[in-house]
Write a protein that holds these residues in place. Structure first.
Motif, PDB file in Angstrom:
ATOM      1  N   LYS A 219      28.422  44.908  39.944  1.00 42.06           N
ATOM      2  CA  LYS A 219      29.525  45.819  40.229  1.00 42.06           C
ATOM      3  C   LYS A 219      29.072  46.877  41.224  1.00 42.06           C
ATOM      4  O   LYS A 219      28.143  47.640  40.965  1.00 42.06           O
ATOM      5  CB  LYS A 219      30.010  46.484  38.945  1.00 42.06           C
ATOM      6  N   VAL A 220      29.718  46.897  42.388  1.00 43.98           N
ATOM      7  CA  VAL A 220      29.370  47.856  43.434  1.00 43.98           C
ATOM      8  C   VAL A 220      30.274  49.084  43.348  1.00 43.98           C
ATOM      9  O   VAL A 220      29.812  50.211  43.381  1.00 43.98           O
ATOM     10  CB  VAL A 220      29.484  47.201  44.826  1.00 43.98           C
ATOM     11  N   THR A 221      31.568  48.846  43.261  1.00 45.44           N
ATOM     12  CA  THR A 221      32.536  49.928  43.071  1.00 45.44           C
ATOM     13  C   THR A 221      33.543  49.455  42.030  1.00 45.44           C
ATOM     14  O   THR A 221      33.468  48.328  41.533  1.00 45.44           O
ATOM     15  CB  THR A 221      33.278  50.273  44.384  1.00 45.44           C
ATOM     16  N   ASP A 222      34.513  50.303  41.711  1.00 47.59           N
ATOM     17  CA  ASP A 222      35.531  49.929  40.739  1.00 47.59           C
ATOM     18  C   ASP A 222      36.376  48.757  41.236  1.00 47.59           C
ATOM     19  O   ASP A 222      36.983  48.038  40.439  1.00 47.59           O
ATOM     20  CB  ASP A 222      36.446  51.120  40.438  1.00 47.59           C
ATOM     21  N   SER A 223      36.440  48.577  42.562  1.00 45.71           N
ATOM     22  CA  SER A 223      37.289  47.521  43.116  1.00 45.71           C
ATOM     23  C   SER A 223      36.506  46.389  43.787  1.00 45.71           C
ATOM     24  O   SER A 223      37.102  45.455  44.323  1.00 45.71           O
ATOM     25  CB  SER A 223      38.263  48.128  44.136  1.00 45.71           C
ATOM     26  N   PHE A 224      35.175  46.465  43.757  1.00 49.38           N
ATOM     27  CA  PHE A 224      34.388  45.428  44.434  1.00 49.38           C
ATOM     28  C   PHE A 224      33.133  45.077  43.645  1.00 49.38           C
ATOM     29  O   PHE A 224      32.370  45.950  43.241  1.00 49.38           O
ATOM     30  CB  PHE A 224      33.979  45.894  45.840  1.00 49.38           C
ATOM     31  N   SER A 225      32.938  43.771  43.424  1.00 48.98           N
ATOM     32  CA  SER A 225      31.734  43.262  42.781  1.00 48.98           C
ATOM     33  C   SER A 225      31.136  42.170  43.652  1.00 48.98           C
ATOM     34  O   SER A 225      31.863  41.404  44.299  1.00 48.98           O
ATOM     35  CB  SER A 225      32.066  42.695  41.393  1.00 48.98           C
TER      36      SER A 225
END
Length: 251
Positions: A219-225
């Motif tokens: 998980k990189v951000t809440d909207s991108f993994s």
């Protein structure tokens, strides 16, 4: 045969390029889908056989009503002849049709791995071409708790020739079983060659690909993994082993 192959390839390429204009309709009323992604791998292993080192492997595909067209490629970073700057380059085009919910899929593929600088991509003469034409039949058991799949692939035309110039009809059979453990998606593979096939360096029946692949996401951000994967591969026939790491970039 040459004229038929040329017409078939031209049709696949034409339909593929026409489908690019549908990128905005990924999930429209007709159920059409368009996919673009790329994998970066530490080494490229094909059916248990080492091909080259670290490579980037893009994919784009179009699908509608059980029918799909896929273009897949692989290019390494230093090449198999690094001193001359010639990269290992592969381009595979596949047309496939899945028969409803039967679990049965029929495919026809054009496999080309002539490499950078080989040129003559459009040479389809039977005894000169670098293309391999392959038919495949895959079936997945309709059992939710046991989704085992079996696939058979046979090269029916192209470069796969014997010493006398006849077609080898090299074949490869693969079984796959996917399952999950906590947050990791796993897949066990067993690939074998049923009879003599120089393409796979076998003189008869041989197991050439035993593998375990694990896929998860960072998980990189809440909207991108970022999906990542690792795969352990053994080739009993060649007494070889590989450990591959990679990640996938996609929208």
């Amino acid at each position: 045969m040459n004229a038929i192959i040329k017409k078939a390839l031209a049709a696949v390429i034409t339909v593929s390029f026409c489908s690019f204009g549908m990128i905005k309709a990924q999930d429209d009323e007709s159920g059409a889908t368009f996919n673009v992604q790329g994998d970066l791998v530490s080494s490229y292993i094909w059916r248990g056989m080492y091909q080259t080192g670290a490579s980037f492997q893009p994919t784009f595909s179009f699908g509608i009503a059980g029918f799909s067209l896929t273009a897949w490629g692989s290019t390494d970073f230093d090449g198999y002849q690094a001193s001359e700057g010639l990269a290992n380059k592969e381009i595979d085009l596949t047309a496939a049709y899945t028969f409803g919910n039967s679990g049965l899929t029929l495919s026809v593929a054009d496999l080309w791995w002539g490499g950078q600088g080989a040129n003559k991509y459009f040479n389809f003469k039977s005894h000169e071409t670098a293309h391999h034409f392959e038919a495949g039949l895959a079936y997945t058991l309709p059992v939710e708790k046991f989704p085992l799949s079996v696939a058979w692939y046979t090269m029916f035309a192209g470069q796969d020739k014997d010493a006398e110039g006849g077609q080898n009809y090299s074949s490869y059979v693969e079984l796959n079983y996917p399952f999950s453990v906590k947050r990791v998606d796993l897949n066990v593979t067993c690939g074998l060659v049923p009879y003599k096939a120089p393409q796979y360096y076998t003189n008869g029946f041989a197991v050439t690909n035993v593998a375990l692949k694990g896929t998860t996401a960072i998980k990189v951000t809440d909207s991108f993994s970022l999906p990542i994967f690792a795969q352990a591969i053994w080739n009993p026939r060649l007494e070889d082993a590989h450990l591959v790491f990679g990640f996938t970039l996609k929208p």
